[in-house]
Write an enzyme that holds these catalytic residues in place. Structure first.
Site, short mmCIF file in Angstrom:
data_model
loop_
_atom_site.label_atom_id
_atom_site.label_comp_id
_atom_site.label_asym_id
_atom_site.label_seq_id
_atom_site.Cartn_x
_atom_site.Cartn_y
_atom_site.Cartn_z
N LYS A 54 0.84 -1.20 0.00
CA LYS A 54 0.00 0.00 0.00
C LYS A 54 0.88 1.25 0.00
CE LYS A 54 -3.77 -2.53 2.08
NZ LYS A 54 -4.49 -3.01 3.25
N GLN A 98 -4.35 -1.54 9.59
CA GLN A 98 -4.30 -2.87 8.98
C GLN A 98 -4.89 -3.91 9.93
OE1 GLN A 98 -3.21 -3.52 5.75
NE2 GLN A 98 -4.01 -5.57 6.13
N ASP A 121 -10.95 2.82 4.21
CA ASP A 121 -11.23 1.38 4.12
C ASP A 121 -12.74 1.12 4.01
OD1 ASP A 121 -9.48 -0.69 3.86
OD2 ASP A 121 -9.01 -0.89 5.99
#
Ligand code: NDP
Length: 293
Positions: A54, A98, A121
Site C-alpha cells: 500500500k 491494517q 477502508d
C-alpha cells in the site's frame, strides 16, 4: 469453450493511472497532496506485506504515505490516541488500520474512532449503514467489494436484473459486495456455511462471487454455463514444485470453472490487485472531500 479471463492486474493498472493523473492535477490546481496514514500493529508477516504494498502504491501515484509501526503490546487507549491524532492531522486524508489487530485490542472500537471523512477502508458502521440503505451513499466503499464492482463494470458485465449469488457474508467482503450488487439492481442471494443446497443456489447465478476462504471449493459442474465468476478467495495450497512450498489458489477451481463460465477472474491476478487500486482511489476521494471540490 474457454471463458474470457478478467485481468485484474490490467484493470488495476488502469485505475492506478487514473488516480496518478488526478493526483498530479490536484497538485497543480490546488497545490495539495493527498496523504494516507497506514498503521501496522505488531509483526504479522502477511499484514506487513500488505502495508508495504500500500505504501509503495502511494509513492508510485504521488500520494504522501505516513507510516506508523506500532509494537504488538500497544494498549487500547494508546492506539485510540494515535487514531485521534491522525484524525486531527490535516496532512492525513485517509487512515488505514491494517487488520487483523492483536487479540487484546477492540477492533470495532478502533474502526469506529476513525473520522468518517478519513475512513478510506470504508469499514465505519455509518459508511456500511449508508451502503445498506436505499437512496443513501457511503462516503467510501470498502476496497475489495469496490474492486469487485469495477471488475464487473470494466468487463462489460450487465449487473442490472442479473441473478447474483455471493458465497460468504463477512463484514469486509461478502456482505458489502451483496449490498453493492443489490444497489446496482441485481437480484441477490447470499450463501454461507449454513446454506442447505449451496450447489443449487450457485447454479442459478448469472454472476457468482466467491468469498469463502476454502481452496477450490466451487467446481465447474456447479456453475451455470456462461456465468461471470469473480473469485475473491486467496488460499495457500501445498505445492512442492514452488520454492516457498505453496501457491495461491482461489475458492473456485479455476481449471474446471473456466470451461463453463463466460468470464472468470484468476487467482492471483484477479481481485487482489484491485483492493489496493481502490484504496488509492478512496484516498484521492478523501482529499477531494478535504478540499471540498
Ligand atoms: P471470512 O472467514 O470472514 O468469511 C468466510 C465466509 O464464507 C463466511 O460468511 C462463511 O459462512 C462462509 N463459508 C465458510 N465456509 C463455507 C462453506 N463450506 N460453504 C459456504 N459458505 C462458507 O472470510 P473473508 O470474507 O474475510 O475472506 C474470504 C476470502 O477472501 C478469503 O480467502 C480471504 O483470504 C479472501 N480475501 C481476499 C481479499 C483480496 O484482496 N483479494 C481481501 C479480503 C479477503 P458463515 O458466515 O456462516 O461462517
Amino acid at each position: 469453450m474457454s471463458a474470457q479471463i478478467i485481468d485484474g492486474k490490467e484493470i488495476a493498472a488502469q485505475v492506478h493511472e487514473e488516480v496518478r493523473l488526478a493526483v498530479a492535477k490536484m497538485k497543480e490546481t490546488h497545490n495539495y497532496t493527498p496523504g494516507l496514514a497506514t498503521v501496522l500493529v505488531g509483526e504479522d508477516t502477511a499484514s506487513a506485506t500488505y502495508v508495504r504494498m500500500k505504501r509503495k502504491a502511494c509513492e508510485e501515484l504521488g500520494i504522501r504515505s505516513i507510516g506508523r509501526e506500532i509494537p504488538a503490546n500497544i494498549s487500547q487507549a494508546e492506539l485510540m490516541a494515535l487514531v485521534t491524532e491522525l484524525n486531527a492531522d490535516p496532512a492525513v486524508n485517509g487512515i488505514l488500520v491494517q487488520l487483523p489487530l492483536p487479540r487484546h485490542l477492540n477492533e470495532e472500537a478502533i474502526l469506529n474512532a476513525i473520522a468518517l471523512e478519513k475512513d478510506v477502508d470504508g469499514f465505519h458502521p455509518v459508511n456500511i449503514g449508508r451502503l445498506a440503505m436505499k437512496g443513501r451513499d457511503p462516503l467510501f466503499i470498502p476496497c475489495t467489494p469496490y474492486g469487485v464492482m469495477v471488475l464487473l463494470e470494466k468487463s462489460g458485465v450487465k449487473v442490472s436484473g442479473a441473478d447474483a449469488v455471493i458465497v460468504g457474508r463477512s463484514n469486509i467482503v461478502g456482505l458489502p459486495v451483496a449490498m453493492l450488487l443489490q444497489k446496482a439492481n441485481a437480484t441477490v442471494t447470499i450463501c454461507h456455511s449454513r446454506t442447505r443446497d449451496l450447489a443449487g443456489h450457485i447454479r442459478q447465478a448469472d454472476i457468482l462471487i466467491a468469498a469463502i476462504g476454502q481452496a477450490e471449493m466451487i467446481t465447474g459442474d456447479m456453475i451455470k454455463p456462461g456465468a461471470t465468476v469473480i473469485d475473491v478467495g486467496t488460499n495457500r495450497k501445498d505445492d512442492p514444485s514452488r520454492k516457498r512450498g505453496y501457491r495461491l489458489v482461489g475458492d473456485v477451481d479455476f481449471e474446471s470453472a473456466k470451461e463453463v463460465a463466460g468470464a472468470i477472474t484468476p487467482v492471483p491476478g484477479g481481485v487482489g490487485p484491485m483492493t489496493i487500486a481502490m484504496l488509492m482511489k478512496n484516498t484521492y476521494h478523501a482529499a477531494e472531500l478535504a478540499l471540498k471540490i
